[in-house]
Design an enzyme around this catalytic site. Structure first.
Site, PDB file in Angstrom:
ATOM      1  N   THR A   1      12.019  41.172 -40.028  1.00 47.69           N
ATOM      2  CA  THR A   1      12.903  39.656 -40.050  1.00 47.69           C
ATOM      3  C   THR A   1      12.476  39.529 -38.157  1.00 47.69           C
ATOM      4  O   THR A   1      13.098  38.043 -38.232  1.00 47.69           O
ATOM      5  CB  THR A   1      14.094  40.344 -40.087  1.00 47.69           C
ATOM      6  OG1 THR A   1      14.732  41.440 -38.877  1.00 47.69           O
ATOM      7  CG2 THR A   1      14.067  40.590 -41.563  1.00 47.69           C
TER       8      THR A   1
ATOM      9  N   HIS B   1      16.950  25.218 -15.629  1.00 55.05           N
ATOM     10  CA  HIS B   1      17.063  26.481 -16.670  1.00 55.05           C
ATOM     11  C   HIS B   1      16.573  27.835 -15.168  1.00 55.05           C
ATOM     12  O   HIS B   1      17.071  28.203 -16.080  1.00 55.05           O
ATOM     13  CB  HIS B   1      15.848  26.635 -17.546  1.00 55.05           C
ATOM     14  CG  HIS B   1      15.395  25.298 -18.275  1.00 55.05           C
ATOM     15  ND1 HIS B   1      16.774  24.516 -19.692  1.00 55.05           N
ATOM     16  CD2 HIS B   1      14.791  23.499 -17.923  1.00 55.05           C
ATOM     17  CE1 HIS B   1      16.633  23.471 -19.605  1.00 55.05           C
ATOM     18  NE2 HIS B   1      15.954  22.669 -19.105  1.00 55.05           N
TER      19      HIS B   1
ATOM     20  N   HIS C   1      12.236  26.625 -21.736  1.00 61.09           N
ATOM     21  CA  HIS C   1      13.499  26.849 -20.979  1.00 61.09           C
ATOM     22  C   HIS C   1      14.225  28.288 -20.783  1.00 61.09           C
ATOM     23  O   HIS C   1      14.972  28.173 -20.225  1.00 61.09           O
ATOM     24  CB  HIS C   1      14.551  26.299 -22.105  1.00 61.09           C
ATOM     25  CG  HIS C   1      14.331  24.442 -22.229  1.00 61.09           C
ATOM     26  ND1 HIS C   1      15.567  23.979 -22.629  1.00 61.09           N
ATOM     27  CD2 HIS C   1      13.899  24.166 -22.034  1.00 61.09           C
ATOM     28  CE1 HIS C   1      15.080  22.652 -22.596  1.00 61.09           C
ATOM     29  NE2 HIS C   1      14.764  22.337 -21.871  1.00 61.09           N
TER      30      HIS C   1
ATOM     31  N   CYS D   1       9.294  43.178 -36.673  1.00 61.27           N
ATOM     32  CA  CYS D   1       9.243  43.883 -37.309  1.00 61.27           C
ATOM     33  C   CYS D   1       9.157  42.996 -38.740  1.00 61.27           C
ATOM     34  O   CYS D   1       9.206  41.663 -39.298  1.00 61.27           O
ATOM     35  CB  CYS D   1      10.556  44.216 -36.747  1.00 61.27           C
ATOM     36  SG  CYS D   1      11.922  43.317 -37.159  1.00 61.27           S
TER      37      CYS D   1
ATOM     38  N   ASP E   1       6.951  47.355 -36.464  1.00 56.36           N
ATOM     39  CA  ASP E   1       7.164  48.612 -36.777  1.00 56.36           C
ATOM     40  C   ASP E   1       6.297  47.726 -38.309  1.00 56.36           C
ATOM     41  O   ASP E   1       5.107  47.167 -38.542  1.00 56.36           O
ATOM     42  CB  ASP E   1       8.269  48.508 -37.435  1.00 56.36           C
ATOM     43  CG  ASP E   1       9.490  47.474 -37.946  1.00 56.36           C
ATOM     44  OD1 ASP E   1       7.563  46.356 -38.647  1.00 56.36           O
ATOM     45  OD2 ASP E   1      10.780  47.716 -38.572  1.00 56.36           O
TER      46      ASP E   1
HETATM   47  C1  RB5 Z   1      12.298  47.823 -41.959  1.00 60.13           C
HETATM   48  O1  RB5 Z   1      12.963  47.851 -43.317  1.00 60.13           O
HETATM   49  C2  RB5 Z   1      13.111  46.290 -41.532  1.00 60.13           C
HETATM   50  O2  RB5 Z   1      14.542  46.796 -41.416  1.00 60.13           O
HETATM   51  C3  RB5 Z   1      13.162  45.932 -40.050  1.00 60.13           C
HETATM   52  O3  RB5 Z   1      10.908  45.949 -40.093  1.00 60.13           O
HETATM   53  C4  RB5 Z   1      13.975  44.151 -39.382  1.00 60.13           C
HETATM   54  O4  RB5 Z   1      13.770  44.028 -39.772  1.00 60.13           O
HETATM   55  C5  RB5 Z   1      14.768  45.318 -39.057  1.00 60.13           C
HETATM   56  O5  RB5 Z   1      15.914  44.810 -38.146  1.00 60.13           O
END
Ligand code: RB5
Length: 149
Positions: free
Chosen positions: A70, A136, A101, A68, A11
């Site tokens: 996080t 595993h 694993h 993304c 994203d």
């Molecule tokens: C986008 O703002 C953010 O929420 C997305 O990139 C991600 O971190 C979601 O888990």
């Protein structure tokens, strides 16, 4: 891992990291299928995880990289599919274990939490570490989708 073709998607929160990792892969001769996003506009991470699931299912790519902000949301979305084992990784040890694993077929990282050199390290280790199998394999076999109750 001997990947023939890699797919990559993010994203807006993983856009810069996607560009860097895609270029790294291509410079190593890996064919990369870029599923977007292609600009900084705000988009919805599940859409990209679902596209990744489709291309891995169809065999257009053998491994995936999802990014993304996080790494959390896009890994949750990807792991809704039984054929996906998406591992959210923050360091080389995690990348190694994800392959050795867990036989992960999708590497997930957070563009807002991981630095570029650590991300490069994770990708290189992920690509070069084989699955150990044995006990595993038994555990991975138990990872079929569980129905809700
Ligand atoms: C986008 O703002 C953010 O929420 C997305 O990139 C991600 O971190 C979601 O888990």
């Amino acid at each position: 891992m001997g990947a023939k073709k890699a797919a990559i998607a993010s994203d807006h929160g993983g856009l810069d990291l996607k560009a860097m990792l895609k270029a790294d892969l291509e410079s190593k001769g890996v064919t990369v299928l870029d599923l977007g996003t292609h600009g900084p506009e705000s988009v919805d991470y599940p859409d990209f995880a679902y596209q990744m699931a489709d291309v891995l299912k169809s065999g257009q790519a053998q491994i995936g990289i999802l990014l993304c902000g996080t790494g959390i949301g896009i890994s949750i979305a990807a792991n809704r599919y039984a054929h996906i084992r998406a591992a959210l990784v923050h360091d080389g040890f995690g990348a190694k274990m994800a392959r050795a694993h867990n036989d992960a077929n999708v590497l997930v990282m957070g563009g807002r939490v991981i630095g570029p050199e650590i991300a490069r390290d994770c990708l290189e280790i992920f690509l070069s570490t084989p699955f150990e199998g044995g006990r595993h394999g038994r555990r991975v076999d138990k990872l079929g989708m569980k129905g809700g109750t």
